[in-house]
Structures are given as structure tokens and as C-alpha cells.
Motif scaffolding. Structure first.
Motif, PDB file in Angstrom:
ATOM      1  N   ARG A  72       1.084  -1.083  -0.045  1.00  0.00           N
ATOM      2  CA  ARG A  72       0.032  -0.101   0.005  1.00  0.00           C
ATOM      3  C   ARG A  72       0.696   1.116   0.010  1.00  0.00           C
ATOM      4  N   PRO A  73       1.561   1.756  -1.093  1.00  0.00           N
ATOM      5  CA  PRO A  73       2.629   2.657  -1.017  1.00  0.00           C
ATOM      6  C   PRO A  73       1.555   3.769  -0.867  1.00  0.00           C
ATOM      7  N   ALA A  74       2.302   4.914  -0.195  1.00  0.00           N
ATOM      8  CA  ALA A  74       1.859   6.348   0.321  1.00  0.00           C
ATOM      9  C   ALA A  74       2.978   7.027   0.503  1.00  0.00           C
ATOM     10  N   ASN A  75       2.664   8.275   0.141  1.00  0.00           N
ATOM     11  CA  ASN A  75       3.547   9.445   0.483  1.00  0.00           C
ATOM     12  C   ASN A  75       2.733  10.395   1.322  1.00  0.00           C
ATOM     13  N   ILE A  76       3.296  10.741   2.605  1.00  0.00           N
ATOM     14  CA  ILE A  76       2.674  11.832   3.513  1.00  0.00           C
ATOM     15  C   ILE A  76       3.870  12.785   3.718  1.00  0.00           C
ATOM     16  N   THR A  77       2.968  13.970   3.831  1.00  0.00           N
ATOM     17  CA  THR A  77       3.943  15.100   4.176  1.00  0.00           C
ATOM     18  C   THR A  77       3.303  16.251   4.894  1.00  0.00           C
ATOM     19  N   THR A  78       3.897  16.815   5.714  1.00  0.00           N
ATOM     20  CA  THR A  78       3.473  17.781   6.827  1.00  0.00           C
ATOM     21  C   THR A  78       4.526  18.980   6.924  1.00  0.00           C
ATOM     22  N   THR A  79       4.111  20.283   7.028  1.00  0.00           N
ATOM     23  CA  THR A  79       4.834  21.304   7.469  1.00  0.00           C
ATOM     24  C   THR A  79       4.745  21.460   9.020  1.00  0.00           C
ATOM     25  N   ARG A  80       4.384  20.620   9.609  1.00  0.00           N
ATOM     26  CA  ARG A  80       4.020  20.862  11.202  1.00  0.00           C
ATOM     27  C   ARG A  80       4.877  19.944  11.764  1.00  0.00           C
ATOM     28  N   HIS A  81       6.133  19.944  11.600  1.00  0.00           N
ATOM     29  CA  HIS A  81       7.217  19.226  12.401  1.00  0.00           C
ATOM     30  C   HIS A  81       8.145  20.026  12.733  1.00  0.00           C
ATOM     31  N   GLN A  82       8.715  19.396  14.033  1.00  0.00           N
ATOM     32  CA  GLN A  82       9.874  20.307  14.895  1.00  0.00           C
ATOM     33  C   GLN A  82      11.080  19.515  15.034  1.00  0.00           C
ATOM     34  N   LEU A  83      12.293  20.097  14.784  1.00  0.00           N
ATOM     35  CA  LEU A  83      13.483  19.363  15.252  1.00  0.00           C
ATOM     36  C   LEU A  83      13.874  19.616  16.899  1.00  0.00           C
ATOM     37  N   GLY A  84      14.282  18.403  17.252  1.00  0.00           N
ATOM     38  CA  GLY A  84      15.002  18.247  18.786  1.00  0.00           C
ATOM     39  C   GLY A  84      16.085  17.189  18.793  1.00  0.00           C
ATOM     40  N   GLY A  85      16.487  17.219  19.952  1.00  0.00           N
ATOM     41  CA  GLY A  85      17.425  16.358  20.007  1.00  0.00           C
ATOM     42  C   GLY A  85      18.716  16.957  19.350  1.00  0.00           C
ATOM     43  N   GLY A  86      19.164  17.963  19.624  1.00  0.00           N
ATOM     44  CA  GLY A  86      20.205  18.638  18.714  1.00  0.00           C
ATOM     45  C   GLY A  86      20.469  18.508  17.375  1.00  0.00           C
ATOM     46  N   GLY A  87      18.997  18.220  16.730  1.00  0.00           N
ATOM     47  CA  GLY A  87      18.839  18.275  15.385  1.00  0.00           C
ATOM     48  C   GLY A  87      18.752  16.912  14.869  1.00  0.00           C
ATOM     49  N   GLU A  89      16.846  14.626  15.802  1.00  0.00           N
ATOM     50  CA  GLU A  89      15.232  14.197  15.905  1.00  0.00           C
ATOM     51  C   GLU A  89      14.297  14.997  15.283  1.00  0.00           C
ATOM     52  N   ILE A  90      13.237  14.370  14.644  1.00  0.00           N
ATOM     53  CA  ILE A  90      12.235  15.228  13.941  1.00  0.00           C
ATOM     54  C   ILE A  90      10.881  14.620  14.487  1.00  0.00           C
ATOM     55  N   THR A  91      10.050  15.515  15.070  1.00  0.00           N
ATOM     56  CA  THR A  91       8.789  15.198  15.518  1.00  0.00           C
ATOM     57  C   THR A  91       7.545  15.840  15.068  1.00  0.00           C
ATOM     58  N   VAL A  92       6.496  14.864  14.638  1.00  0.00           N
ATOM     59  CA  VAL A  92       5.341  15.394  14.080  1.00  0.00           C
ATOM     60  C   VAL A  92       4.134  15.014  15.215  1.00  0.00           C
TER      61      VAL A  92
END
Length: 142
Positions: A72-87, A89-92
Motif C-alpha cells: 500500500r504505497p503512500a506519500n505523507i507530508t507535513t509542514t507541522r514538524h519540529q526538530l529536537g535532540g540537537g537536530g 530528531e524530527i517530530t510530528v
């Protein structure tokens, strides 16, 4: 020959997925060498989160995405992400994650990407643990 096969299996990198519950928080974790994925569900929100920790820092980028390849291929994108852990880590966070959970459960690989950076995530063994995570999020105690 069996000894060599057993040794090869024991020394190969683990690509484990694990669902569990910590208090009321449902968790789904995965680790590979240099890479980890951590999902949570907090029924108080309700709020889901996914954090991808990469071996190199994530760049500042306007879009973060997950590309799933498999049945079930899919592409999910967002602009509501944040960097952490010294850069590294990326979290949504979001109030719904069915598309992310479907991608993890029904595909072979996922590629997390932001700007020029991308990491490949192996989904072998994820399906049963994603199902357990979903069950946790739907339970009255969650």
C-alpha cells in the motif's frame, strides 16, 4: 554449518518493533543501527506523535515526509514538524495517525525525508506491533 548460521543470525542487526503501554500512553518503538522511530498516543489529547532519530542531523526544511513502499504505497507530508535532540530528531504531532499506521503496517519500507536528508526504515515485523498499538489506542484504559 548450523553454528555458522546461528552466529550470523545472532550478530545481524536487530530491526525490532515493539508496542507497549506506559500508564495511559501507548508506545510503538523501533530501532536499527543509527536510527530509531518512536510513536506515542496520549488519550488525554487525544494526540499522536512520531519521532524519527537519524544518524545525522536533520536539516531545517519546510516539509517533512514519509514515503511508504510495499503493498500500500503512500506519500505523507507535513509542514507541522519540529526538530529536537540537537537536530537529530524530527517530530510530528497530530490528532489522527491512521495514514501513518497504515503505512507502517502494510508496507515493506518507509523513507523519512526532510530537505536533502532521507533515512530508510525497515518495516519487517512491524505489522503485528502496529496492530497491538492500534488496539492500545482503542482500549478504554488508554
Amino acid at each position: 554449518m548450523r553454528t555458522l548460521l546461528l552466529l550470523a543470525l545472532l550478530t545481524s542487526p536487530a530491526h525490532a518493533w515493539q508496542a507497549d503501554q506506559e500508564g495511559r500512553i501507548c508506545r510503538l518503538d523501533h530501532a536499527e543501527p543509527g536510527l530509531s522511530v518512536h510513536l506515542t498516543y496520549d488519550p488525554a489529547g487525544p494526540l499522536y506523535s512520531i519521532t524519527v532519530r537519524a544518524p545525522d542531523p536533520w536539516p531545517e526544511a519546510p516539509i517533512f515526509g514519509l514515503w511508504f513502499e510495499g503493498d500500500r504505497p503512500a506519500n505523507i507530508t507535513t509542514t507541522r514538524h519540529q526538530l529536537g535532540g540537537g537536530g537529530y530528531e524530527i517530530t510530528v504531532t497530530d490528532s489522527g495517525f491512521s495514514n501513518v499506521l497504515d503505512g507502517l503496517e502494510f508496507n515493506r519500507t518507509a523513507t523519512a525525508f526532510a530537505g536533502h536528508a532521507a533515512v530508510l526504515i525497515q518495516l519487517q515485523g512491524a505489522a503485528a506491533e502496529v496492530a497491538a498499538f492500534r488496539a492500545c489506542t482503542e482500549s478504554p484504559s488508554a
